[in-house]
Motif scaffolding. Sequence first.
Motif, PDB file in Angstrom:
ATOM      1  N   ASP A  63       0.849  -1.190   0.000  1.00 61.12           N
ATOM      2  CA  ASP A  63       0.000   0.000   0.000  1.00 61.12           C
ATOM      3  C   ASP A  63       0.889   1.246   0.000  1.00 61.12           C
ATOM      4  OD1 ASP A  63      -1.450   2.194   1.911  1.00 61.12           O
ATOM      5  OD2 ASP A  63      -2.906   1.145   0.650  1.00 61.12           O
ATOM      6  N   GLN A  64       0.705   2.116  -0.989  1.00 57.13           N
ATOM      7  CA  GLN A  64       1.580   3.285  -1.130  1.00 57.13           C
ATOM      8  C   GLN A  64       1.476   4.222   0.071  1.00 57.13           C
ATOM      9  OE1 GLN A  64       3.936   3.794  -3.306  1.00 57.13           O
ATOM     10  NE2 GLN A  64       4.503   5.807  -2.455  1.00 57.13           N
ATOM     11  N   ALA A  65       0.282   4.415   0.580  1.00 59.55           N
ATOM     12  CA  ALA A  65       0.122   5.303   1.735  1.00 59.55           C
ATOM     13  C   ALA A  65       0.845   4.742   2.954  1.00 59.55           C
ATOM     14  CB  ALA A  65      -1.365   5.500   2.044  1.00 59.55           C
ATOM     15  N   LEU A  66       0.799   3.436   3.113  1.00 58.54           N
ATOM     16  CA  LEU A  66       1.498   2.802   4.228  1.00 58.54           C
ATOM     17  C   LEU A  66       3.010   2.915   4.031  1.00 58.54           C
ATOM     18  CD1 LEU A  66       1.314   1.200   6.843  1.00 58.54           C
ATOM     19  CD2 LEU A  66       1.145  -0.895   5.478  1.00 58.54           C
ATOM     20  N   ARG A  67       3.465   2.751   2.808  1.00 53.66           N
ATOM     21  CA  ARG A  67       4.890   2.905   2.521  1.00 53.66           C
ATOM     22  C   ARG A  67       5.353   4.319   2.908  1.00 53.66           C
ATOM     23  NH1 ARG A  67       8.837   1.388  -2.358  1.00 53.66           N
ATOM     24  NH2 ARG A  67       7.537  -0.468  -2.556  1.00 53.66           N
ATOM     25  N   GLU A  68       4.545   5.305   2.580  1.00 52.33           N
ATOM     26  CA  GLU A  68       4.894   6.683   2.921  1.00 52.33           C
ATOM     27  C   GLU A  68       4.913   6.905   4.426  1.00 52.33           C
ATOM     28  OE1 GLU A  68       2.133   9.028   0.720  1.00 52.33           O
ATOM     29  OE2 GLU A  68       3.003   8.507  -1.234  1.00 52.33           O
ATOM     30  N   ARG A  69       4.021   6.234   5.141  1.00 50.70           N
ATOM     31  CA  ARG A  69       4.001   6.370   6.596  1.00 50.70           C
ATOM     32  C   ARG A  69       5.247   5.713   7.204  1.00 50.70           C
ATOM     33  NH1 ARG A  69       4.400   8.691  10.527  1.00 50.70           N
ATOM     34  NH2 ARG A  69       3.359   8.221  12.492  1.00 50.70           N
ATOM     35  N   VAL A  70       5.650   4.562   6.652  1.00 50.42           N
ATOM     36  CA  VAL A  70       6.888   3.919   7.110  1.00 50.42           C
ATOM     37  C   VAL A  70       8.061   4.870   6.891  1.00 50.42           C
ATOM     38  CG1 VAL A  70       8.505   2.033   6.682  1.00 50.42           C
ATOM     39  CG2 VAL A  70       6.045   1.563   6.764  1.00 50.42           C
ATOM     40  N   HIS A  71       8.076   5.509   5.739  1.00 53.20           N
ATOM     41  CA  HIS A  71       9.143   6.466   5.446  1.00 53.20           C
ATOM     42  C   HIS A  71       9.156   7.603   6.462  1.00 53.20           C
ATOM     43  CE1 HIS A  71      10.894  10.004   3.340  1.00 53.20           C
ATOM     44  NE2 HIS A  71      11.797   9.111   2.983  1.00 53.20           N
ATOM     45  N   GLU A  72       7.987   8.066   6.854  1.00 50.93           N
ATOM     46  CA  GLU A  72       7.907   9.148   7.840  1.00 50.93           C
ATOM     47  C   GLU A  72       8.508   8.715   9.175  1.00 50.93           C
ATOM     48  OE1 GLU A  72       3.809  10.200   8.059  1.00 50.93           O
ATOM     49  OE2 GLU A  72       3.736  11.015   6.016  1.00 50.93           O
ATOM     50  N   LEU A  73       8.236   7.464   9.573  1.00 55.27           N
ATOM     51  CA  LEU A  73       8.804   6.959  10.825  1.00 55.27           C
ATOM     52  C   LEU A  73      10.330   6.929  10.755  1.00 55.27           C
ATOM     53  CD1 LEU A  73       6.454   3.972  11.800  1.00 55.27           C
ATOM     54  CD2 LEU A  73       6.512   6.270  12.786  1.00 55.27           C
ATOM     55  N   VAL A  74      10.847   6.515   9.615  1.00 52.57           N
ATOM     56  CA  VAL A  74      12.295   6.461   9.446  1.00 52.57           C
ATOM     57  C   VAL A  74      12.888   7.865   9.461  1.00 52.57           C
ATOM     58  CG1 VAL A  74      14.147   5.859   7.836  1.00 52.57           C
ATOM     59  CG2 VAL A  74      12.278   4.247   8.255  1.00 52.57           C
ATOM     60  N   GLU A  75      12.213   8.789   8.821  1.00 47.90           N
ATOM     61  CA  GLU A  75      12.707  10.163   8.800  1.00 47.90           C
ATOM     62  C   GLU A  75      12.720  10.768  10.202  1.00 47.90           C
ATOM     63  OE1 GLU A  75      14.240  13.740   7.268  1.00 47.90           O
ATOM     64  OE2 GLU A  75      14.185  11.678   6.527  1.00 47.90           O
ATOM     65  N   GLU A  76      11.700  10.464  10.988  1.00 45.21           N
ATOM     66  CA  GLU A  76      11.662  10.955  12.372  1.00 45.21           C
ATOM     67  C   GLU A  76      12.879  10.458  13.149  1.00 45.21           C
ATOM     68  OE1 GLU A  76       7.934   9.639  13.940  1.00 45.21           O
ATOM     69  OE2 GLU A  76       6.749  10.887  12.566  1.00 45.21           O
ATOM     70  N   GLU A  77      13.192   9.185  12.997  1.00 48.98           N
ATOM     71  CA  GLU A  77      14.329   8.624  13.725  1.00 48.98           C
ATOM     72  C   GLU A  77      15.652   9.123  13.150  1.00 48.98           C
ATOM     73  OE1 GLU A  77      16.817   6.904  16.287  1.00 48.98           O
ATOM     74  OE2 GLU A  77      14.659   7.223  16.511  1.00 48.98           O
ATOM     75  N   ARG A  78      15.699   9.374  11.854  1.00 50.70           N
ATOM     76  CA  ARG A  78      16.906   9.914  11.251  1.00 50.70           C
ATOM     77  C   ARG A  78      17.272  11.253  11.885  1.00 50.70           C
ATOM     78  NH1 ARG A  78      18.981  12.827   6.382  1.00 50.70           N
ATOM     79  NH2 ARG A  78      16.943  13.819   6.149  1.00 50.70           N
TER      80      ARG A  78
END
Length: 215
Positions: A63-78
């Motif tokens: 799911d593209q929206a879920l992929r984008e949310r995963v990316h947001e989590l990674v960016e937060e931790e970055r």
Amino acid sequence: MTKRRFSEEEIAGVYRAIAERRDMRHFLPDPVDPTVLKRLLQAAHQAGSVGLMQPWRFIRITDQALRERVHELVEEERLETAKALGERHDEFMKLKVEGILECGELLVVAMPDKREQHVFGRRTLPEMDLASTACAIQNLWLSARAEGLGMGWVSLFDPRALAHLLSMPDGSRPVAILCLGHVESFYAKPMLEMENWAEAQPLEAFVYENSWRDD
């Protein structure tokens, strides 16, 4: 020489996959052939595991929206990691640390709940569930390289937040986000070496005999 030895060509292929495996961050958007993906996951599933507990679970993010949310989590931790690095903050922020939005396949590798029921081989070393899961990831990594696909292991995320996002049961634990897909080329050497972030050390520095050696 044992009769069970692989042919010279087969042996060379195994060592080549190991030597040319790279933690990839740059991907092409082309999809991964479903037949190839199944082969890769089967290779992962054939990994050795302590007590044959097979503690790995693979979650495909389609799911593209879920992929984008995963990316947001990674960016937060970055961003949090950059803060924790202090004087290397700016240097770290220049690094490309994932390819979540570009890769053909996105996988989350997790361990299930109720792992404490598996005692065989884990009574004094309970972390062997994680070691076994890492073996599955390595199988996937090497077979992907043999298939000409790149893979990147992303560990910049809050496990609790990712578990919640993926509706994982209490007691389960995500351990890796894997970016998998086609690449323009493989790095000539580990990217962190190319970016002068760190330098790999020779084998001799890691092999001791009979007892621990002070470095």
